[in-house]
Design an enzyme around this catalytic site. Structure first.
Site, PDB file in Angstrom:
ATOM      1  N   HIS A 159      -0.622   0.185   2.964  1.00 37.89           N
ATOM      2  CA  HIS A 159      -0.557  -0.276   4.350  1.00 37.89           C
ATOM      3  C   HIS A 159      -1.761   0.307   5.074  1.00 37.89           C
ATOM      4  O   HIS A 159      -1.927   1.526   5.138  1.00 37.89           O
ATOM      5  CB  HIS A 159       0.750   0.161   5.016  1.00 37.89           C
ATOM      6  CG  HIS A 159       0.882  -0.421   6.393  1.00 37.89           C
ATOM      7  ND1 HIS A 159       1.521  -1.615   6.639  1.00 37.89           N
ATOM      8  CD2 HIS A 159       0.388   0.000   7.582  1.00 37.89           C
ATOM      9  CE1 HIS A 159       1.431  -1.896   7.928  1.00 37.89           C
ATOM     10  NE2 HIS A 159       0.751  -0.936   8.512  1.00 37.89           N
ATOM     11  N   CYS A 160      -2.599  -0.572   5.607  1.00 42.82           N
ATOM     12  CA  CYS A 160      -3.870  -0.112   6.184  1.00 42.82           C
ATOM     13  C   CYS A 160      -3.760   0.011   7.708  1.00 42.82           C
ATOM     14  O   CYS A 160      -3.560  -1.001   8.390  1.00 42.82           O
ATOM     15  CB  CYS A 160      -4.983  -1.098   5.806  1.00 42.82           C
ATOM     16  SG  CYS A 160      -6.575  -0.625   6.498  1.00 42.82           S
TER      17      CYS A 160
END
Ligand SMILES: [Zn+2]
Ligand SMILES: [Zn+2]
Length: 223
Positions: A62-63
């Site tokens: 998850h960026c």
């Protein structure tokens, strides 16, 4: 596209869909598991994201920078985003270097006239640019390695742990999805040749063919 695209939430699918045509799972083909958080059936290589609160096919991570998960649908856009960002930063770092070094020397030695505000703008933007370039080179280099070995960031850690366990047993651990550099590259960027450079232009390049429910494995090619 990296920010806006759905990263790849798995569709509802019957468990049998993952079995091969002769009805048997391959040597390594993992059976579909039920996610213990969202209780949906998740295909191999899918993971649950606790931020998005859903499973994501071929989840990488998850960026926080793109405020989105990086999964099967947007991984190539994420890689291209890093590439073009690095190129943009390099462009400014090279072209702005003369101005930056002019800003550092005393005013009487300058060959270019600079106001105080200009010096602030030039030095800050040049330093930000070179810092982002270095950071993206490290992250991009790591993702280049992941693309060429057909691993996600999550799988990189599990494969590393698997390799250590196998070494203690005197065995060799192999990533079952590693099909060789060329095929691994095409898994992410679609059936485009590397030196054709069409993969750099996502609207022109041929799209990846993988549906996210099943992935070609080394055992398929041996058969
Ligand atoms: Zn889940
Ligand atoms: Zn997420």
């Amino acid at each position: 596209m990296a920010v806006c695209l759905n990263p790849g939430v798995p569709p509802e699918f019957p468990g049998e869909a993952l079995e091969s045509k002769d009805g048997e799972l391959g040597d390594y083909a993992p059976a579909p598991k039920q996610c213990h958080k969202c209780l949906k059936l998740k295909p191999p290589r899918a993971h649950h994201c606790s931020v998005c609160k859903t499973c994501v096919m071929k989840m990488d991570h998850h960026c926080p920078w793109i405020n989105n998960c990086v999964g099967i649908n947007n991984y190539r856009y994420f890689c291209l985003f890093m590439f073009f960002l690095a190129m943009g930063c390099l462009y400014y770092t090279v072209l702005g270097s003369r101005l930056f070094f002019q800003a550092l020397v005393p005013a009487r030695k300058r060959t270019i006239k600079l106001k105080f505000e200009d010096i602030q703008c030039v030095t800050l933007s040049w330093l930000v640019s070179i810092c982002i370039f270095c950071a993206i080179c490290l992250l991009g280099g790591f993702h280049l390695y992941l693309v060429l070995t057909n691993q996600t960031t999550i799988e990189f850690h599990t494969n590393m742990a698997g390799r250590q366990i196998a070494r203690k047993r005197g065995e060799i651990h192999r990533n079952p999805y590693d099909l060789g550099m060329s095929r691994n590259f095409q898994q992410v960027f679609g059936p485009n040749t590397f030196f054709g450079f069409r993969w750099l232009l996502p609207y022109v390049a041929r799209r990846p063919t993988c549906n996210g429910l099943e992935y070609p494995m080394v055992s398929d090619f041996r058969a």
